[in-house]
Write a protein that holds these residues in place. Structure first.
Motif, mmCIF file in Angstrom:
data_model
loop_
_atom_site.group_PDB
_atom_site.id
_atom_site.type_symbol
_atom_site.label_atom_id
_atom_site.label_comp_id
_atom_site.label_asym_id
_atom_site.label_seq_id
_atom_site.Cartn_x
_atom_site.Cartn_y
_atom_site.Cartn_z
ATOM 1 N N HIS A 299 1.202 -1.268 -0.584
ATOM 2 C CA HIS A 299 -0.118 -0.136 0.049
ATOM 3 C C HIS A 299 1.092 1.387 -0.059
ATOM 4 N N ARG A 300 2.426 1.138 -0.188
ATOM 5 C CA ARG A 300 2.832 2.641 0.096
ATOM 6 C C ARG A 300 4.767 1.891 -0.311
ATOM 7 N N TYR A 301 4.912 2.875 -0.745
ATOM 8 C CA TYR A 301 6.786 3.106 -1.050
ATOM 9 C C TYR A 301 6.840 3.617 -0.945
ATOM 10 N N ARG A 302 8.670 3.887 0.185
ATOM 11 C CA ARG A 302 8.848 5.231 0.731
ATOM 12 C C ARG A 302 10.468 4.857 0.447
ATOM 13 N N TRP A 303 10.917 6.626 0.230
ATOM 14 C CA TRP A 303 12.254 6.404 -0.711
ATOM 15 C C TRP A 303 12.704 7.057 0.342
ATOM 16 N N TRP A 304 14.246 6.480 0.801
ATOM 17 C CA TRP A 304 15.052 7.476 1.791
ATOM 18 C C TRP A 304 16.597 7.375 1.454
ATOM 19 N N ARG A 305 17.469 8.787 1.480
ATOM 20 C CA ARG A 305 18.736 9.313 1.111
ATOM 21 C C ARG A 305 19.627 8.683 2.860
ATOM 22 N N GLY A 306 20.056 7.920 3.551
ATOM 23 C CA GLY A 306 20.653 8.072 4.481
ATOM 24 C C GLY A 306 19.625 7.895 5.059
ATOM 25 N N ALA A 307 18.699 8.458 6.327
ATOM 26 C CA ALA A 307 17.616 8.356 7.095
ATOM 27 C C ALA A 307 17.514 9.426 7.182
ATOM 28 N N VAL A 308 17.075 10.400 5.900
ATOM 29 C CA VAL A 308 15.980 11.272 5.410
ATOM 30 C C VAL A 308 14.813 10.951 4.696
ATOM 31 N N GLU A 309 13.916 10.684 4.229
ATOM 32 C CA GLU A 309 13.129 10.242 3.371
ATOM 33 C C GLU A 309 12.993 11.302 2.667
ATOM 34 N N ILE A 310 13.238 11.461 1.223
ATOM 35 C CA ILE A 310 12.764 12.173 0.239
ATOM 36 C C ILE A 310 11.607 11.811 -0.776
ATOM 37 N N GLY A 311 10.865 10.018 -1.000
ATOM 38 C CA GLY A 311 9.537 10.701 -0.965
ATOM 39 C C GLY A 311 8.589 9.562 -0.654
ATOM 40 N N SER A 312 7.124 9.613 -0.984
ATOM 41 C CA SER A 312 6.589 8.390 -0.530
ATOM 42 C C SER A 312 5.356 8.136 -1.983
ATOM 43 N N SER A 313 4.851 7.677 -2.215
ATOM 44 C CA SER A 313 4.418 7.321 -3.142
ATOM 45 C C SER A 313 3.169 5.882 -2.494
#
Length: 374
Positions: free
Chosen positions: A46-60
Motif C-alpha cells: 500500500h505504500r513505497y517510501r524512498w530514503w537518502r540515508g536516514a532522511v525520507e525523500i519521497g513516498s508513493s
C-alpha cells in the motif's frame, strides 16, 4: 487451487521484490534518473517510501500497478550517496538499499572541461635536514598540466606533471620555509592556485626586512594616548613571547598599564607577531622595550623603542592647475613615513595684498583641492 467442487483462494504473502534498485546505480551528471521498485504481495503493497540515508525523500501509493517510482531530475554530483526503498504491506515490509554514483562528465570522457578538484596539503612541517614529497592533483578533460612554484618566485617552476605533480624537498633548510603554489591549467582554462605552507622547524629569528616600526606598530604615541610595539620573528614551533621594560622589569599583561596581545601568524607560514600595547602614555614610557621569543629550539631578543610623535614630512610637488578668476585646483604629494599627517592647511592671499586666507583639509595624502578667491 482449482478442482471439482472447490473455490480458488489466494495465499497471503509478505512482499517480495520483483524489481528494485540494488548495488550501485550510476547516472550521468545533469541527466534525469528514474528509479522503479515493484513487489509481489498478497494483500498488495500500500505504500513505497524512498530514503537518502536516514532522511525520507519521497513516498508513493501504488495505483493499479504495484510499483513505486522516484525521479531525480538533472541529477547533481552532490546527490550521490546511499539510498534505500521500503515497501509496506499488511503481511510485512521489504527493504532494498543501493548506492547512487553520479558520473562527472570528465569521467565519461564526453565533455571537454577545465581543471577542477585541485588538491594539495595545506601545511607540511618537517625538521631541518629532512625530506618531503608533497602531492598536488587535479582533474579535468583533457587532463590538466599541474605545476609547483614558490609564491615569492612564481616564474620558476619547481616540478610539473600531467594530472599531478610532486614538490620535492631534500635536506630541508630554514630557507625552504614559505608558501608554495600548485597551479593546474589546460587548453580549456586554468584553476585558482592552491597554497601549501612548508615549515621547517627552527629557533626564533628576526624576520628579514622587518624593522621596529611597522604599519601595525608605529613605534610612537602621544602623551595620554596608547602606543603599540610589534615584535615579529620567524619560528617553528610556535614561540612564547616575554616583554621587558628597559631590559629589566618584566611586563605583566594583566597590568592596567600594559596589554600583551595574543601572538598570531601573520604570513600564513611561520612569521609570528606579538604586540605590546602601552596605555595612558607618559613621558616616562618613551624608552626601549625588549621582546624575547622562545621555543624548544632556541630564543631571540629584539629591542623596540617607543617615542613621542615626530613632525610629518613636508609636502612637495605643489602644483596649481585649472586656474580661473574664481578658483584654482592644487595638487601635491606627501610621503606619510612613520608620522602620518592628520590634515593640511593651504594659505593664500589675493595678488597685491598681504591678507592671507586659509583652506583646511583633513586626512589626505595626494588630493585635488579647490578653493575660491573671495
Amino acid at each position: 487451487m482449482r478442482g471439482k467442487g472447490r473455490t480458488a483462494t489466494a495465499v497471503p504473502d509478505a512482499p517480495l521484490w520483483t524489481e528494485a534498485p540494488s548495488g550501485t546505480v550510476e547516472a550521468r551528471e545533469g541527466t534525469d534518473l528514474l528509479l522503479v521498485a515493484r513487489t509481489s504481495a498478497n494483500p498488495p503493497v500500500h505504500r513505497y517510501r524512498w530514503w537518502r540515508g536516514a532522511v525520507e525523500i519521497g513516498s508513493s501509493q501504488p495505483s493499479g500497478v504495484e510499483e513505486g517510482k522516484l525521479e531525480m531530475r538533472a541529477i547533481r554530483r552532490d546527490q550521490a550517496g546511499n539510498y534505500s526503498v521500503t515497501a509496506y504491506a499488511p503481511r510485512g515490509n521489504a527493504h532494498s538499499g543501493f548506492l547512487v554514483n553520479v558520473l562527472c562528465m570528465w569521467q565519461l570522457g564526453l565533455l571537454v572541461n577545465g581543471p577542477e578538484a585541485v588538491v594539495a596539503a595545506k601545511r607540511v612541517i618537517l625538521d631541518e635536514g629532512a625530506t618531503a614529497s608533497v602531492l598536488c592533483s587535479a582533474q579535468g578533460n583533457p587532463l590538466p598540466n599541474v605545476t609547483w612554484a614558490r609564491k615569492s618566485d612564481k616564474a620558476s617552476v619547481l616540478s610539473s606533471g600531467e594530472g599531478e605533480a610532486r614538490l620535492g624537498i631534500e635536506e630541508a633548510t630554514w630557507s625552504d620555509t614559505g608558501l608554495y603554489l600548485c597551479h593546474a591549467s589546460s587548453t580549456v582554462s586554468a584553476a585558482p592556485s592552491v597554497a601549501t605552507a612548508v615549515i621547517v622547524t627552527q629557533p626564533p629569528t628576526q624576520t628579514e626586512g622587518k624593522i621596529d616600526r611597522t604599519e601595525d606598530s608605529t613605534g610612537w604615541a602621544a602623551v595620554g594616548g596608547s602606543g603599540r610595539l610589534d615584535c615579529r620573528v620567524t619560528a617553528a614551533p610556535e614561540p612564547a613571547f616575554t616583554w621587558l621594560v628597559e631590559g629589566e622589569s618584566q611586563v605583566v599583561s594583566e597590568d592596567v598599564k600594559y596589554v600583551i596581545h595574543k601572538p598570531k601568524v601573520v604570513d600564513e607560514v611561520a612569521e609570528w607577531s606579538s604586540i605590546l600595547e602601552v596605555r595612558e602614555v607618559t613621558p616616562a614610557d618613551f624608552t626601549f622595550y625588549t621582546c624575547v621569543a622562545r621555543n624548544a629550539l632556541g630564543q631571540h631578543a629584539l629591542n623596540l623603542t617607543l617615542g613621542p610623535p615626530v613632525p610629518p614630512e613636508d609636502p612637495y610637488n605643489l602644483t596649481a592647475t585649472v586656474v580661473s578668476p574664481s578658483s584654482v585646483v592644487l595638487l601635491w604629494r606627501h610621503d606619510q613615513g612613520y608620522s602620518p599627517a592628520r590634515g593640511y592647511t593651504v594659505r593664500y592671499h589675493p595678488a597685491g595684498t598681504r591678507k592671507f586666507f586659509k583652506y583646511r583639509c583633513r586626512d589626505v595624502n595626494s588630493i585635488i583641492v579647490s578653493f575660491y578667491n573671495n
